[in-house]
Design a protein around this motif. Sequence first.
Motif, PDB file in Angstrom:
ATOM      1  N   ASP A 183       9.267  -5.224   3.489  1.00 14.94           N
ATOM      2  CA  ASP A 183       9.962  -3.955   3.619  1.00 14.94           C
ATOM      3  C   ASP A 183       9.380  -3.013   2.568  1.00 14.94           C
ATOM      4  O   ASP A 183       9.548  -3.244   1.366  1.00 14.94           O
ATOM      5  N   SER A 184       8.680  -1.972   3.012  1.00 18.23           N
ATOM      6  CA  SER A 184       7.990  -1.085   2.065  1.00 18.23           C
ATOM      7  C   SER A 184       8.949  -0.337   1.150  1.00 18.23           C
ATOM      8  O   SER A 184       8.556   0.130   0.076  1.00 18.23           O
ATOM      9  N   THR A 185      10.205  -0.224   1.540  1.00 19.95           N
ATOM     10  CA  THR A 185      11.196   0.479   0.710  1.00 19.95           C
ATOM     11  C   THR A 185      11.735  -0.411  -0.399  1.00 19.95           C
ATOM     12  O   THR A 185      11.811  -0.016  -1.569  1.00 19.95           O
ATOM     13  N   THR A 186      12.095  -1.639  -0.037  1.00 23.66           N
ATOM     14  CA  THR A 186      12.700  -2.551  -1.013  1.00 23.66           C
ATOM     15  C   THR A 186      11.697  -3.509  -1.646  1.00 23.66           C
ATOM     16  O   THR A 186      11.958  -4.074  -2.702  1.00 23.66           O
TER      17      THR A 186
END
Length: 204
Positions: A183-186
């Motif tokens: 997950d590129s956000t988390t």
Amino acid sequence: MNLSSELTALAQYLTGEFTNQEQAIAEPAWYVHLRLWHQPVSLFTEDSFTLFAEQANILKLDQPYRQRLIRIQQFPGKASLQVQYYMPKNPTALRGAGANPAILKSLTPDQFELLPGCLLDVTANQLERDCAFLSAEGDRYHFKATLPPDRRCCFSYAGNTVQVSIGFEATPEEFLSYDKGIDSTTGKATWGAILGPYRFRKVK
């Protein structure tokens, strides 16, 4: 093409058809039973050994996915190997080529997209000799391919950018895949080898 004994051995270990059946039976909640194919292809032969990779759920062998190229290179003046990944521009056209390598006979480099960040550094440790698993030069190795922290392995799929963490270990007896989606956000893993590597043994 004059390939080193280490590159030749790694190519030998990776080539073939693999299964993680034992792992999937022991831990079915965490590991899908997969069939994995690594087929040699005649691309970049001037300085590399290249494999077409594909995998499938054992319950859906007619629906293979994750088609890619794995190019094993050793650059002049460098002792270590590197593994570069490529993605087919039209994966559907190559579907099933893992089990049917005749599809791969007419491949050309322009059918694939280079994934610059998907470049693994490989370390090789020589193992004690065992006549049952000798490479062409008679040596046995344990290879570990890792993605350095400063590289991000990403590719486009269905209009979205997908980030993955990739890596593997290989010996004559076993292939361990550490691939997982990120997950590129988390920054957390969302699929794949979340609790540890997928452990494959060669069946062909």
